[in-house]
Design an enzyme around this catalytic site. Structure first.
Site, PDB file in Angstrom:
ATOM      1  N   ASP A  23     -25.393  95.065  63.902  1.00 19.96           N
ATOM      2  CA  ASP A  23     -26.095  94.036  63.074  1.00 19.96           C
ATOM      3  C   ASP A  23     -24.769  93.008  63.380  1.00 19.96           C
ATOM      4  OD1 ASP A  23     -27.615  92.071  62.460  1.00 19.96           O
ATOM      5  OD2 ASP A  23     -27.804  92.948  60.300  1.00 19.96           O
ATOM      6  N   ASN A  71     -37.280  93.008  68.967  1.00 14.30           N
ATOM      7  CA  ASN A  71     -36.531  92.298  69.524  1.00 14.30           C
ATOM      8  C   ASN A  71     -36.769  91.683  70.586  1.00 14.30           C
ATOM      9  OD1 ASN A  71     -33.427  94.388  68.912  1.00 14.30           O
ATOM     10  ND2 ASN A  71     -34.227  93.189  67.985  1.00 14.30           N
TER      11      ASN A  71
HETATM   12  C1  FPP Z   1     -28.215  92.704  65.936  1.00 14.02           C
HETATM   13  O1  FPP Z   1     -26.769  91.679  65.656  1.00 14.02           O
HETATM   14  C2  FPP Z   1     -27.962  93.246  67.432  1.00 14.02           C
HETATM   15  C3  FPP Z   1     -28.463  93.191  68.283  1.00 14.02           C
HETATM   16  C4  FPP Z   1     -30.119  92.742  68.507  1.00 14.02           C
HETATM   17  C5  FPP Z   1     -28.194  93.925  69.918  1.00 14.02           C
HETATM   18  C6  FPP Z   1     -27.335  94.846  69.146  1.00 14.02           C
HETATM   19  C7  FPP Z   1     -26.154  94.734  71.196  1.00 14.02           C
HETATM   20  C8  FPP Z   1     -25.044  95.254  70.790  1.00 14.02           C
HETATM   21  C9  FPP Z   1     -24.298  95.719  70.291  1.00 14.02           C
HETATM   22  C10 FPP Z   1     -24.716  95.186  73.000  1.00 14.02           C
HETATM   23  C11 FPP Z   1     -25.507  95.657  73.832  1.00 14.02           C
HETATM   24  C12 FPP Z   1     -25.664  97.436  73.464  1.00 14.02           C
HETATM   25  C13 FPP Z   1     -25.692  98.394  74.894  1.00 14.02           C
HETATM   26  C14 FPP Z   1     -26.035  99.611  74.246  1.00 14.02           C
HETATM   27  C15 FPP Z   1     -24.678  97.873  75.866  1.00 14.02           C
HETATM   28  P1  FPP Z   1     -28.064  89.802  65.784  1.00 14.02           P
HETATM   29  O2  FPP Z   1     -28.046  88.895  66.765  1.00 14.02           O
HETATM   30  O3  FPP Z   1     -29.418  90.107  64.737  1.00 14.02           O
HETATM   31  O4  FPP Z   1     -26.843  89.279  64.813  1.00 14.02           O
HETATM   32  P2  FPP Z   1     -27.326  88.042  63.826  1.00 14.02           P
HETATM   33  O5  FPP Z   1     -28.283  88.997  62.701  1.00 14.02           O
HETATM   34  O6  FPP Z   1     -26.161  87.868  62.914  1.00 14.02           O
HETATM   35  O7  FPP Z   1     -27.511  87.211  64.633  1.00 14.02           O
END
Ligand code: FPP
Length: 249
Positions: A23, A71
């Site tokens: 996250d 998501n």
């Molecule tokens: C949450 O951060 C993260 C995600 C929804 C995506 C996680 C994906 C990756 C780390 C990269 C891709 C994965 C693979 C397997 C290649 P957020 O966007 O919710 O962060 P925020 O809460 O700060 O907005």
């Protein structure tokens, strides 16, 4: 200066099965006045580092939350970029995962994904079957509640066909009908970015997991933070509902 990496610390207890909620990519990007996609890209890069560090520390199963069933409600552009990144990740980093002996598996409602993504999952799993050091389990289109619902459906259809009796249903049967029943429940779940929530991650499996939350945003979560998490885990007294080690004396 980056800390020298020591993967052989005898004073550390290393979890056999580790879960990580990746996250904070969006906040990481915002702090740098970059688009959210740059945060996800940095997050993917960091996932590769995490795999390497966990493998070398001796973790056997690493489950990472890459994309949840919720998501899909993000803007279409962000969802498309995440899917693109996902495909790219396995093309770009597979040689390195091979070198580190990391087998790749997926958990989630994979059957509900479009065929091009199912193919990436299938091929990633097939070409890494022989690797033995660690399993990287990517939770993709994953929701803990959906996993439990689907397990209940599988069991209900066996009841309906007369194969089992409702009285046969127990915790073990539920566990056996989860997506990857051979993967041990996580000993430790790490959540970067300071949020104190489980967010529908491994709901059935996390019953006795230790939780560790870090303020570090996911793309910055490196060897040092991982080591801090293992140091904290080493000190935990896991009771599984029983008495502590001290009380048992
Ligand atoms: C949450 O951060 C993260 C995600 C929804 C995506 C996680 C994906 C990756 C780390 C990269 C891709 C994965 C693979 C397997 C290649 P957020 O966007 O919710 O962060 P925020 O809460 O700060 O907005």
């Amino acid at each position: 200066m980056a800390a020298k990496k020591d993967f052989d610390r005898k004073d550390l207890k290393i979890p056999v099965s580790l879960g990580v909620i990746m996250d904070g990519n969006g906040r990481w990007a915002k702090k740098r006045l970059l688009p959210r996609s740059a945060g996800h890209r940095a997050g993917a890069e960091n996932l590769k580092e995490l795999c390497r560090n966990c493998g070398r520390y001796g973790v056997k199963y690493l489950t990472v939350y890459a994309f949840s069933t919720e998501n899909w409600s993000r803007p279409e552009d962000e969802v498309n970029q995440l899917m693109k990144l996902f495909v790219e990740f396995f093309n770009k980093y597979d040689p390195e995962l091979e070198e580190e002996g990391i087998r790749v598996r997926f958990t989630g409602d994979i059957d509900a994904l479009p065929e091009n993504l199912r193919k990436v999952c299938r091929e990633g799993e097939e070409r890494s079957l022989h690797r033995q050091k660690m399993q990287l389990i990517v939770a993709f289109n994953y929701g803990g509640r959906r996993e439990i619902v689907q397990a209940a459906q599988k069991i209900a259809s066996k009841v309906a066909s007369g194969e089992i009796d409702p009285d046969d249903i127990d915790e073990q049967m539920l566990s056996d009908n989860m997506y990857l029943p051979d993967v041990p429940d996580p000993d430790l779940i790490i959540r970067p970015s300071g949020e104190m929530r489980i967010s529908n991650f491994l709901l059935w499996e996390c019953a006795y997991s230790e939780l560790w939350v870090s303020d570090c945003l996911w793309p910055d979560f490196g060897y040092e933070e991982l080591t801090r998490a293992f140091e904290a885990y080493t000190k935990r007294d896991r009771r599984f509902g029983g008495l502590s080690r001290e009380d048992n004396k």
